[in-house]
Design an enzyme around this catalytic site. Structure first.
Site, PDB file in Angstrom:
ATOM      1  N   ASP A 136      38.747  37.301  36.943  1.00 43.99           N
ATOM      2  CA  ASP A 136      38.210  38.570  36.461  1.00 43.99           C
ATOM      3  C   ASP A 136      39.340  39.569  36.229  1.00 43.99           C
ATOM      4  O   ASP A 136      40.433  39.168  35.818  1.00 43.99           O
ATOM      5  CB  ASP A 136      37.188  39.107  37.480  1.00 43.99           C
ATOM      6  CG  ASP A 136      36.051  39.863  36.829  1.00 43.99           C
ATOM      7  OD1 ASP A 136      36.286  41.003  36.393  1.00 43.99           O
ATOM      8  OD2 ASP A 136      34.937  39.323  36.748  1.00 43.99           O
ATOM      9  N   HIS A 196      35.661  46.175  37.493  1.00 44.60           N
ATOM     10  CA  HIS A 196      34.786  45.025  37.256  1.00 44.60           C
ATOM     11  C   HIS A 196      35.038  43.907  38.266  1.00 44.60           C
ATOM     12  O   HIS A 196      34.105  43.384  38.897  1.00 44.60           O
ATOM     13  CB  HIS A 196      34.994  44.526  35.829  1.00 44.60           C
ATOM     14  CG  HIS A 196      33.984  43.533  35.350  1.00 44.60           C
ATOM     15  ND1 HIS A 196      34.062  42.193  35.658  1.00 44.60           N
ATOM     16  CD2 HIS A 196      32.879  43.669  34.577  1.00 44.60           C
ATOM     17  CE1 HIS A 196      33.048  41.557  35.092  1.00 44.60           C
ATOM     18  NE2 HIS A 196      32.311  42.425  34.433  1.00 44.60           N
ATOM     19  N   SER A 551      27.328  39.879  34.343  1.00 41.35           N
ATOM     20  CA  SER A 551      28.511  39.846  35.213  1.00 41.35           C
ATOM     21  C   SER A 551      28.132  40.060  36.669  1.00 41.35           C
ATOM     22  O   SER A 551      28.784  39.538  37.577  1.00 41.35           O
ATOM     23  CB  SER A 551      29.508  40.932  34.794  1.00 41.35           C
ATOM     24  OG  SER A 551      30.244  40.549  33.677  1.00 41.35           O
TER      25      SER A 551
END
Length: 775
Positions: A136, A196, A551
């Protein structure tokens, strides 16, 4: 003469500099896929030797070579000019030379919603020996969520760049675009500057933290699905400024492959992959082939299905759809954020669910000032921006401070200046240009609410009712409330749908499973503002943030798979099967292409009764039967022992999958017959009998479904039984119609005789309505 010569020399130098610049500018990153065997270029040194043989005269290996792959891909990556690429493509040792694509990132009650509560039975010793690879945007290692008292697993080698490994983060490496020319927004380290990666990692394996929340919303205990597990971080996504000046995330395919390469070599237990690209044919999806190699090494991959459904309108958009990947859709939770706009004198407030307002507006009502267009007034106003007839104003008189301002807008970024000018005011938003739904939550650094077109109309009606007096309104702080009684899980409108357009994957139902993906509160870097993309004037910082998307759904599935693995040392396919066959039913009965088997449910996942085992060789045999090219398949999996030429082609080939799906041909009114062959494995000690049950929904969708045999008897652990399901019918016009395909569906359930275990599998037969359906 001297002047002319100097001019000529200057022009010559400029020509060479221009040629050099042009050559450098023309370089792009490519993945060079090699054939397997029959040449000397199979090693890293061989890759560099081959590349050196095709380089332009003014190029060096340092200019061109990027990575050599061992575990995930047969070949290397390089920065090539068009001429160098052409030379490589002509080499007999090379199978393909393709551009490295830029993939996309896909975003504390959620674990309780899945019945994996704080009181759930755990196996902490085994759990602490499990390592999840999070591929990620990096991690914020200083979060209290990423601490641990237990040591790394025996034999694990900590490999951390730029940070010090601890007992929770046992690996941290970065893979950045080495040859692409970007203006970097961040330093080249594993530190997460977007939030994220931190958010995703904490959902999987964040340790327990009390009193977590978001400005008073959803307060409680934050923890990951497997709080004792370890995290290995592989950073592949970066914030850069592109040539057009726009800041963006870059997740290059060549870097992702190298991260998978290292994750396989590190022997992680599972890969959590919240990236993807809207539908990619299997032959071109190099990342999916890397995940097959991971599976060969006993590593399951949990991947996001993608956020490309456009409010539920777009099918054929599912990402990461290979059958050896667990593809995860996003669902809504059982609680919802509600924001009220109270209008003075009105009995009922306007209620919205797509705004998060974290600010109190006290008990007072405030004047509602309409700024839809520049009013005819002597007051000085400055028009900040105008797009498609919508405008935003600033430089209001001081006497307007504190009023609610009603804006119509075309682009959110046009609000930045308005927010800056009125940081103590409140904004009410509305407009035709945005089609918002429950999947996106707008929030700003001042009291705010978003009204869609319908609710904006209600506000206008109120505003115009009596223009002789000032209109007053009040925005309430958002509250988290339970959904109505009887509510069952629903797929988020953004979550990508099947079916899969690839002919090799047409008979595989994707996504596989759905998990919470909307309004998920999880860890956040304290150095990153809460709204990393917009608006520009939001400088708030917290330890936790709310994000939405597949996600966020993906790490929920990852966490539940690891939870199961802490009790059962099962194969990747057995774990995946258990999650799928014990899932809960969802609403929208005929929409299995949105949610697959159903919604993750931890209640029975440790005791699924039966599992569908699908081994590495099963996938190879399946692709051979469908006519996959031997040479390409050898290169994809890195083995010269594969030979599809001896396999009889069978376009109706089946895979021992927990779901049963088939695409049948048009024209309409054509009879069809589909036979599914399945083998299930008993995972319990003792004698058990399972009875088949077909769960029709309303009218029977098929002329006949025959399950043979109708019951399965097991006498010992690990025993297998094979059965067939024969489905017959006629492709009629009255099928359920979902966009560009027609579908019929039902469920096969194997129920243990005493009713204690149920093994559910959807049966889906569909036809695409035309050749353009997949385009």
């Amino acid at each position: 003469m001297a002047i002319a010569f100097h001019t000529f020399l200057l022009q010559l130098l400029l020509f060479f500099f221009a040629s050099f610049a042009e050559a450098n500018d023309s370089r792009k990153t490519y993945l060079v896929q090699m054939k397997v065997g029959g040449h000397r270029y199979g090693s890293s040194s061989g890759h560099q030797e081959l590349l050196g043989e095709v380089l332009d005269d003014d190029s060096t290996l340092a200019d061109a070579f990027i990575y050599s792959y061992k575990e995930s891909f047969t070949g290397f990556s390089a920065s090539l000019t068009p001429r160098e690429r052409q030379k490589l493509m002509r080499r007999r040792e090379v199978l393909e030379v393709s551009r490295s694509r830029n993939l996309k990132l896909q975003t504390t009650r959620s674990w309780d919603f899945m019945n994996l509560t704080l009181k759930a039975e755990r196996n902490p010793e085994n759990e602490s020996d499990l390592v999840v690879a999070v591929i990620d945007s990096g991690i914020w290692p200083y979060s209290e969520l990423f601490g641990s008292d237990s040591p790394p697993p025996p034999g694990w080698e900590n490999k951390c760049e730029n940070i010090t490994c601890n007992n929770k983060i046992v690996g941290a490496r970065s893979y950045y675009p080495k040859k692409e020319k970007y203006k970097w927004v961040e330093e080249k380290s594993v530190i997460d500057v977007t939030g994220h990666g931190t958010h995703v990692a904490s959902i999987v394996a964040g340790r327990k933290v009390e009193k977590a929340g978001y400005f008073g919303l959803a307060e409680g205990t934050m923890r990951g699905g497997v709080p004792n597990a370890k995290i290995a971080v592989y950073k592949t996504c970066w914030r850069v400024i592109r040539k057009n000046g726009r800041e963006d995330s870059v997740c290059r395919e060549d870097n992702i492959l190298k991260a998978i390469d290292d994750a396989i070599a590190d022997k992680v237990d599972i890969i959590s992959y919240s990236q993807g690209f809207q539908f990619t044919p299997l032959q071109k999806d190099k990342v999916s082939w890397a995940f097959l190699r991971a599976l060969k090494n006993g590593i399951l991959t949990s991947a996001a299905a993608g956020n490309y459904a456009n409010n539920g309108k777009f099918y054929y958009t599912v990402a990461n759809g290979a059958p050896w990947v667990m593809t995860v859709a996003a669902s809504l939770k059982d609680r919802i954020f509600e924001t009220k706009l109270e209008l003075e004198g009105e009995d009922k407030p306007i209620i919205v669910y797509d705004t998060i307002n974290t600010f109190e507006t006290q008990d007072s009502f405030y004047p509602l000032l309409n700024e839809k267009a520049p009013p005819e007034s002597t007051r000085k106003r400055e028009l900040i921006a105008e797009r498609n007839g919508y405008s935003i104003l600033s430089n209001y008189d001081e006497k307007d401070k504190g009023k609610d301002v009603f804006f119509e807008f075309a682009q959110i970024n046009l609000l930045d200046e308005a927010i800056k000018e009125r940081e103590k005011g409140a904004i009410v938003l509305g407009g035709k240009s945005y089609d918002f739904n429950e999947s996106i939550k707008l929030q700003f650094p001042i009291a705010s609410i978003f009204l869609d077109e319908q609710k904006k109309g209600k506000l206008w009606d109120y505003y115009k009712k009596d223009q002789s007096k000032e209109r007053l309104a009040k925005i309430h702080k958002t509250e988290e409330i339970p959904r109505e009684e009887g509510w069952v899980p629903t797929v988020a409108h953004l979550s990508s749908r099947g079916p899969n357009c690839d002919s090799f994957l047409a008979n595989i139902l994707k996504p596989d499973i759905a998990a919470p993906g909307l309004d998920i509160i999880a860890g956040w870097p304290e150095n990153v503002k809460l709204s990393s993309d917009r608006p520009a004037n939001d400088y708030r910082h917290l330890r936790f943030n709310i994000m939405s998307g597949t996600s966020m759904a993906c790490p929920h599935a990852t966490g539940l798979a690891l939870y199961l693995k802490s009790f059962k040392r099962w194969s990747p396919s057995a774990i995946k099967s258990a999650l799928m066959t014990t899932s809960s039913e969802m609403t929208d009965d005929d929409n299995e292409f949105a949610y697959g088997s159903g919604h993750l449910n931890a209640t029975k996942v440790r005791d699924p009764g039966l599992v569908y085992e699908t081994h590495y060789q099963d996938y190879i045999d399946y692709l051979c039967k469908l006519g996959y090219n031997t040479e390409k398949l050898r290169s994809h999996v890195g083995s010269d022992k594969i030979d599809c030429s001896k396999t009889e082609i069978d376009h109706d080939a089946d895979l021992n999958y927990p779901t049963m799906t088939a695409r049948v041909p048009l024209p309409l009114d054509t009879p069809f017959k589909k036979v599914f062959h399945r083998t299930v494995t008993n995972v319990n000690d003792g004698e058990f009998t399972y009875l088949r049950e077909i769960n029709y929904r309303g009218d029977k969708d098929f002329d006949e479904i025959i399950v043979d045999p109708p019951q399965l008897k097991f006498s010992e652990l690990g025993e297998t039984k094979t059965f067939t399901v024969t489905v017959t019918g006629i492709s009629k016009r009255n099928w359920n119609k979902n966009r560009a395909f027609m579908t019929r569906n039902t469920w096969l359930t194997w129920t243990e005789k005493d009713g204690s275990r149920q093994v559910r599998s959807p049966i889906v037969i569909y036809s695409i309505k035309g050749p353009k359906a997949c385009m």
